[in-house]
Design a protein around this motif. Structure first.
Motif, PDB file in Angstrom:
ATOM      1  N   LEU A  65     125.440  -0.503   8.260  1.00  0.00           N
ATOM      2  CA  LEU A  65     124.307  -0.291   9.166  1.00  0.00           C
ATOM      3  C   LEU A  65     123.394  -1.512   9.204  1.00  0.00           C
ATOM      4  CD1 LEU A  65     123.266   3.400   8.354  1.00  0.00           C
ATOM      5  CD2 LEU A  65     124.901   2.555  10.049  1.00  0.00           C
ATOM      6  N   GLY A  66     123.291  -2.206   8.064  1.00  0.00           N
ATOM      7  CA  GLY A  66     122.424  -3.372   7.990  1.00  0.00           C
ATOM      8  C   GLY A  66     123.101  -4.679   8.342  1.00  0.00           C
ATOM      9  N   GLY A  67     124.378  -4.625   8.729  1.00  0.00           N
ATOM     10  CA  GLY A  67     125.079  -5.839   9.086  1.00  0.00           C
ATOM     11  C   GLY A  67     125.425  -6.719   7.907  1.00  0.00           C
ATOM     12  N   LEU A  68     125.382  -6.176   6.690  1.00  0.00           N
ATOM     13  CA  LEU A  68     125.765  -6.940   5.508  1.00  0.00           C
ATOM     14  C   LEU A  68     127.279  -6.923   5.300  1.00  0.00           C
ATOM     15  CD1 LEU A  68     122.985  -5.748   3.040  1.00  0.00           C
ATOM     16  CD2 LEU A  68     123.035  -7.849   4.400  1.00  0.00           C
ATOM     17  N   ASP A  69     127.956  -6.032   5.997  1.00  0.00           N
ATOM     18  CA  ASP A  69     129.414  -5.937   5.951  1.00  0.00           C
ATOM     19  C   ASP A  69     129.895  -5.592   7.358  1.00  0.00           C
ATOM     20  OD1 ASP A  69     131.978  -5.885   4.997  1.00  0.00           O
ATOM     21  OD2 ASP A  69     131.775  -4.023   3.860  1.00  0.00           O
ATOM     22  N   ARG A  70     131.133  -5.918   7.642  1.00  0.00           N
ATOM     23  CA  ARG A  70     131.700  -5.658   8.958  1.00  0.00           C
ATOM     24  C   ARG A  70     132.601  -4.429   8.895  1.00  0.00           C
ATOM     25  NH1 ARG A  70     129.526  -9.055  13.104  1.00  0.00           N
ATOM     26  NH2 ARG A  70     129.193 -11.134  12.236  1.00  0.00           N
ATOM     27  N   PRO A  71     132.551  -3.559   9.889  1.00  0.00           N
ATOM     28  CA  PRO A  71     133.417  -2.371   9.881  1.00  0.00           C
ATOM     29  C   PRO A  71     134.854  -2.722  10.205  1.00  0.00           C
ATOM     30  CG  PRO A  71     132.162  -2.459  11.918  1.00  0.00           C
ATOM     31  CD  PRO A  71     131.656  -3.582  11.063  1.00  0.00           C
ATOM     32  N   SER A  72     135.757  -1.839   9.795  1.00  0.00           N
ATOM     33  CA  SER A  72     137.164  -1.977  10.170  1.00  0.00           C
ATOM     34  C   SER A  72     137.416  -1.438  11.570  1.00  0.00           C
ATOM     35  CB  SER A  72     138.052  -1.229   9.170  1.00  0.00           C
ATOM     36  OG  SER A  72     137.813  -1.673   7.853  1.00  0.00           O
ATOM     37  N   GLY A  73     136.550  -0.549  12.023  1.00  0.00           N
ATOM     38  CA  GLY A  73     136.665   0.020  13.358  1.00  0.00           C
ATOM     39  C   GLY A  73     135.352   0.638  13.770  1.00  0.00           C
TER      40      GLY A  73
END
Length: 236
Positions: A65-73
């Motif tokens: 949610l905070g953009g500290l990690d990228r989702p897989s989908g």
């Protein structure tokens, strides 16, 4: 699941929107999916608690949610901006402007005063130091820390440090505030004072709040409580 998606603030603008949010990690020869196609919408002024057992993916969700990690989908939108469309530099600038973070252990810089810690996001943005400090002084007054601005974190109590962390998260007038166990390291009396502060701030802020917690009292103070179970969100 409809109230998980839509939120509970009528016609207030949606500040956080997730659609089909998925996170998968590779563990040896197998894939481990931690989050399964989550949908979530949180409107301005709304406070949402996310609860769940240890290892259920709450911190992973907060990082996405905070953009500290990228989702897989799937996608995450904050204030209408899809985070996946931003490169790393642009994403860093967007976080600085639109997302505030409050952690259990504060993450204040020990060598800076409370005033300087609170002003730091504006200084990083490039705002003139005297303007940032003046803004920080006003935010510290708002959270009851005006008299402690010249003290360093080591000279503050746990509750005082958390108030400074909240001031730092709010100084940019963010669209979204993310809190990770904000009362988890505090005694009961101090935690109660932080709850009261959060109630006051939420009533006047035009941002959305998402709070990850194990604390039933903290969860009960939010507008909605969602449980993360087996990678899926559901209303409590």
């Amino acid at each position: 699941m409809q109230d998980v998606v839509q939120g509970a603030r009528g016609e207030a603008p949606v500040m956080l929107s997730c659609e089909g949010l998925t996170k998968t990690y590779r563990e040896g020869p197998q894939d481990l999916t931690v989050l399964h196609e989550l949908d979530l919408g949180v409107r301005a002024g709304e406070r949402v608690a996310v609860v769940g057992s240890s290892g259920s993916g709450k911190t992973t969700l907060l990082n996405l949610l905070g953009g500290l990690d990228r989702p897989s989908g799937g996608s995450v939108k904050v204030a209408g901006q899809c985070l996946a469309e931003l490169g790393e530099a642009a994403l860093g600038r967007f976080r600085n402007r639109h997302i505030g973070f409050v952690y259990q252990f504060h993450h204040l810089l020990a060598e800076l005063t409370a005033l300087e810690n609170a002003a730091l996001p504006l200084i990083i943005r490039g705002q003139k130091r005297h303007e940032a400090v003046a803004r920080a002084a006003g935010i510290l007054e708002r959270v009851g820390m005006a008299a402690r601005g010249d003290h360093k974190p080591g000279e503050l109590s746990g509750g005082e440090r958390q108030r400074v962390a909240i001031a730092r998260a709010l100084i940019t007038d963010p669209s979204l505030v993310l809190m990770d166990e904000p009362t988890g390291n505090l005694d009961q009396h101090t935690a109660a004072s932080i709850l009261a502060l959060m109630d006051e701030l939420a009533s006047s802020a035009a941002c959305a709040f998402v709070v990850v917690t194990h604390d039933p009292a903290l969860a009960a103070h939010q507008d909605r409580v969602l449980r993360l179970n087996e990678g899926r969100l559901q209303p409590e």
